[in-house]
Design an enzyme around this catalytic site. Sequence first.
Site, PDB file in Angstrom:
ATOM      1  N   ILE A 316      16.485   0.246 -10.324  1.00  0.00           N
ATOM      2  CA  ILE A 316      17.292  -0.522  -9.375  1.00  0.00           C
ATOM      3  C   ILE A 316      18.733  -0.157  -9.711  1.00  0.00           C
ATOM      4  CG2 ILE A 316      17.957  -2.809  -8.555  1.00  0.00           C
ATOM      5  CD1 ILE A 316      15.230  -3.835  -9.305  1.00  0.00           C
ATOM      6  N   PRO A 317      19.334   0.755  -8.946  1.00  0.00           N
ATOM      7  CA  PRO A 317      20.536   1.469  -9.396  1.00  0.00           C
ATOM      8  C   PRO A 317      21.847   0.700  -9.267  1.00  0.00           C
ATOM      9  CG  PRO A 317      19.896   2.247  -7.236  1.00  0.00           C
ATOM     10  CD  PRO A 317      18.847   1.253  -7.647  1.00  0.00           C
ATOM     11  N   CYS A 318      21.996  -0.340 -10.061  1.00  0.00           N
ATOM     12  CA  CYS A 318      23.248  -1.098 -10.028  1.00  0.00           C
ATOM     13  C   CYS A 318      24.423  -0.267 -10.534  1.00  0.00           C
ATOM     14  CB  CYS A 318      23.116  -2.393 -10.820  1.00  0.00           C
ATOM     15  SG  CYS A 318      22.521  -2.190 -12.504  1.00  0.00           S
ATOM     16  N   HIS A 319      24.130   0.874 -11.198  1.00  0.00           N
ATOM     17  CA  HIS A 319      25.214   1.742 -11.664  1.00  0.00           C
ATOM     18  C   HIS A 319      25.936   2.416 -10.496  1.00  0.00           C
ATOM     19  CE1 HIS A 319      21.684   4.428 -11.355  1.00  0.00           C
ATOM     20  NE2 HIS A 319      22.553   5.378 -11.065  1.00  0.00           N
ATOM     21  N   ARG A 320      25.355   2.370  -9.300  1.00  0.00           N
ATOM     22  CA  ARG A 320      25.971   3.022  -8.146  1.00  0.00           C
ATOM     23  C   ARG A 320      26.943   2.106  -7.400  1.00  0.00           C
ATOM     24  NH1 ARG A 320      20.234   5.518  -6.054  1.00  0.00           N
ATOM     25  NH2 ARG A 320      19.875   6.873  -7.879  1.00  0.00           N
TER      26      ARG A 320
END
Length: 357
Positions: A316-320
């Site tokens: 779940i790409p919260c880094h984006r």
Amino acid sequence: MNQTLPDNKVLYKALVEKDSTYDGIFVVGVKSTGIFCRPTCNARKPKIENVEFFRTPKEALQRGYRPCKLCHPLGYKDRIPDWLVPLLKEIDSDPSIRLKDSDLIGRGLEPNRVRRWFKKHHDMTFQAYLRSLRIGLALGRIKQGDKVIEAAFNSGYESLSGFTNYFKKTFGRSPANSKNKQIISVTRILTPLGPMIAGVVDKGICLLEFADRRMIETQFKRLRRALDAEIIPGPSPLFDKLDLQLKEYFEGRRRNFEIPLVIPGTEFQRKVWEVLQTIPYGTTRSYREQAGLLGRPEAIRAVARTNGDNRIAILIPCHRVIGSDGQLTGYGGGLWRKRYLLDLEKAALKQQENHNI
């Protein structure tokens, strides 16, 4: 130095102090010897002007450095040692197995060495690890309809009373009242950014956090409550799949993960995490844009807070998600990891574009 790492002073301090939390995060090249090492290497520490830091062993090799024969920096941090692999395979094939110190000695293993490894990597002794596997196996049998006595003896227990007492101590209820109780199996997965803690229930992955994240104990508590579950170290076929797909991701060969996820939360949290999963690989959105896509343009802070509550990093790409001004903000694993992941994805896209020309 690569921009995705902390600054040189931070890295040199970690080198001097042999800070194990940085092992697997960077390697150091020593200009006078042409050797590169782990930060925890026992070799004599050089002066700061005589070193350069690299994100990966590959970068050090490309600059002409040779791997240190003392600390072997070409392997992932904390990889399973060769001497332990056969024992772990045996346990995986039969989680009900009972092994005494004499059994370990008979397999050519030193019991204290085994005990220290499990204490370091699972925060429990080897015997406690085996008990956790057996109690998890027993709960699985009970949930599938086995009688308590059958579940106890088929899971390696020799005493029904001993099984019942340990079961109550572990799960807080009797075996007969535990058919709806879940187990969250957890393990460590090694990555170029350091070890991660993965958790899985029957239906999918419910946890993937960097092991050094301060919030991880809070996430454990939230998962226990949300899933009515107990957390126990143990194997799962999903861990092998997750490990493989993470390796492919870090090698720039995978953009999408094909693993079921379990993400309990409020309706708002689930919507935020679902929208996170729509951000294309190699791109970014602002918190403001995320809030707009939710139909809640006024909820920028709530969106940012929920991003921080994400329990499944990378998948779940919260880094984006970045600030409206383009600056990196708020990442539980550290902003330098966030930069690493974004750079990794952009580099993979660029490489594909060059390949297609």
